[in-house]
Design an enzyme around this catalytic site. Structure first.
Site, PDB file in Angstrom:
ATOM      1  N   TRP A   2      36.672  49.984 -41.499  1.00  0.00           N
ATOM      2  CA  TRP A   2      36.010  48.915 -40.749  1.00  0.00           C
ATOM      3  C   TRP A   2      34.942  49.472 -39.817  1.00  0.00           C
ATOM      4  O   TRP A   2      33.920  48.825 -39.588  1.00  0.00           O
ATOM      5  CB  TRP A   2      37.014  48.028 -40.019  1.00  0.00           C
ATOM      6  CG  TRP A   2      37.761  48.680 -38.893  1.00  0.00           C
ATOM      7  CD1 TRP A   2      38.941  49.336 -38.968  1.00  0.00           C
ATOM      8  CD2 TRP A   2      37.362  48.730 -37.524  1.00  0.00           C
ATOM      9  NE1 TRP A   2      39.305  49.813 -37.730  1.00  0.00           N
ATOM     10  CE2 TRP A   2      38.353  49.445 -36.822  1.00  0.00           C
ATOM     11  CE3 TRP A   2      36.270  48.237 -36.813  1.00  0.00           C
ATOM     12  CZ2 TRP A   2      38.277  49.681 -35.459  1.00  0.00           C
ATOM     13  CZ3 TRP A   2      36.197  48.481 -35.446  1.00  0.00           C
ATOM     14  CH2 TRP A   2      37.190  49.190 -34.786  1.00  0.00           C
ATOM     15  N   GLU A  12      30.288  42.316 -39.340  1.00  0.00           N
ATOM     16  CA  GLU A  12      30.109  42.129 -37.900  1.00  0.00           C
ATOM     17  C   GLU A  12      28.720  42.475 -37.372  1.00  0.00           C
ATOM     18  O   GLU A  12      28.563  42.728 -36.181  1.00  0.00           O
ATOM     19  CB  GLU A  12      31.158  42.936 -37.127  1.00  0.00           C
ATOM     20  CG  GLU A  12      32.571  42.569 -37.495  1.00  0.00           C
ATOM     21  CD  GLU A  12      33.596  43.245 -36.627  1.00  0.00           C
ATOM     22  OE1 GLU A  12      33.470  43.176 -35.398  1.00  0.00           O
ATOM     23  OE2 GLU A  12      34.526  43.823 -37.189  1.00  0.00           O
ATOM     24  N   SER A  99      43.060  56.007 -31.038  1.00  0.00           N
ATOM     25  CA  SER A  99      43.800  55.173 -31.991  1.00  0.00           C
ATOM     26  C   SER A  99      43.227  55.292 -33.403  1.00  0.00           C
ATOM     27  O   SER A  99      43.892  54.983 -34.373  1.00  0.00           O
ATOM     28  CB  SER A  99      43.812  53.713 -31.541  1.00  0.00           C
ATOM     29  OG  SER A  99      42.495  53.283 -31.268  1.00  0.00           O
ATOM     30  N   HIS A 102      37.277  58.398 -35.242  1.00  0.00           N
ATOM     31  CA  HIS A 102      35.812  58.320 -35.315  1.00  0.00           C
ATOM     32  C   HIS A 102      35.429  58.153 -33.853  1.00  0.00           C
ATOM     33  O   HIS A 102      35.885  57.194 -33.203  1.00  0.00           O
ATOM     34  CB  HIS A 102      35.342  57.124 -36.145  1.00  0.00           C
ATOM     35  CG  HIS A 102      33.854  57.016 -36.192  1.00  0.00           C
ATOM     36  ND1 HIS A 102      33.116  57.522 -37.230  1.00  0.00           N
ATOM     37  CD2 HIS A 102      32.967  56.501 -35.310  1.00  0.00           C
ATOM     38  CE1 HIS A 102      31.828  57.310 -36.987  1.00  0.00           C
ATOM     39  NE2 HIS A 102      31.717  56.683 -35.816  1.00  0.00           N
ATOM     40  N   HIS A 104      34.491  57.143 -30.430  1.00  0.00           N
ATOM     41  CA  HIS A 104      34.100  55.864 -29.857  1.00  0.00           C
ATOM     42  C   HIS A 104      34.363  55.893 -28.361  1.00  0.00           C
ATOM     43  O   HIS A 104      35.207  56.646 -27.879  1.00  0.00           O
ATOM     44  CB  HIS A 104      34.841  54.708 -30.539  1.00  0.00           C
ATOM     45  CG  HIS A 104      36.330  54.807 -30.466  1.00  0.00           C
ATOM     46  ND1 HIS A 104      37.069  55.671 -31.254  1.00  0.00           N
ATOM     47  CD2 HIS A 104      37.232  54.156 -29.692  1.00  0.00           C
ATOM     48  CE1 HIS A 104      38.353  55.546 -30.986  1.00  0.00           C
ATOM     49  NE2 HIS A 104      38.477  54.636 -30.028  1.00  0.00           N
ATOM     50  N   VAL A 105      33.596  55.089 -27.642  1.00  0.00           N
ATOM     51  CA  VAL A 105      33.687  55.045 -26.185  1.00  0.00           C
ATOM     52  C   VAL A 105      33.988  53.608 -25.769  1.00  0.00           C
ATOM     53  O   VAL A 105      33.374  52.662 -26.269  1.00  0.00           O
ATOM     54  CB  VAL A 105      32.373  55.534 -25.536  1.00  0.00           C
ATOM     55  CG1 VAL A 105      32.437  55.424 -24.017  1.00  0.00           C
ATOM     56  CG2 VAL A 105      32.050  56.966 -25.967  1.00  0.00           C
TER      57      VAL A 105
END
Length: 164
Positions: A2, A12, A99, A102, A104-105
């Protein structure tokens, strides 16, 4: 998958708040699924980097400082532009353990007690940038404490190995 669908605009695309398309130092900023976007008290956005080889905080070196500074600066600018929330009212952080792997912030409202925003899991982005500026290999060397839930697979692996 996703994450890649969002980055490739297969899903999205209409939810993207901001994008820096640079393949090396760019990212997209999207609302997190936990936020219904009806109020700002629990504002929650995620910046997903375009680079696929950077999986977590452990992969970061001084080479990534331009990327991280872009996320910090452009992310704050996008939040104030779209939602009227100034950077001083945001908590901007990375999880360790994440979690999903990749990089991510997280961008959350300062007053919102978001899941995983506590000290044993959240690492403020500004601190991460400063640490990497002091020592390029900071996150490869440093011991990082993190909490695990009893139902997590990693916790079970630690139990099996007699480490808990």
């Amino acid at each position: 998958q996703w994450v890649y669908n969002i980055l490739e605009k297969k899903a999205e695309a209409d939810r993207i708040i901001h994008e820096n398309p640079d393949p090396c130092n760019g990212f997209v900023l999207v609302p997190d699924f936990k936020w219904n976007q009806n109020q700002l008290d629990d504002l929650y956005l995620i910046a997903l980097i375009h680079r696929r080889e950077v999986k977590s905080l452990r992969d970061l070196t001084a080479e990534h400082i331009p990327l991280l500074r872009n996320i910090l600066q452009e992310g704050k600018e996008a939040v104030v532009k779209h939602f009227g929330v100034p950077g001083s009212q945001l908590r901007i952080y990375l999880h360790y353990q994440p979690s999903y792997y990749h990089l991510h912030v997280h961008f959350t409202a300062l007053g919102y007690d978001a899941p995983g925003s506590s000290v044993e899991r959240a690492h403020l982005l500004a601190d991460v940038i400063d640490n990497l500026a002091m020592d390029s290999m900071y996150y490869q060397k440093r011991a990082l404490t993190f909490a695990l839930r009893a139902d997590e697979l990693l916790f079970k692996k630690f139990q099996e190995a007699g480490r808990v």
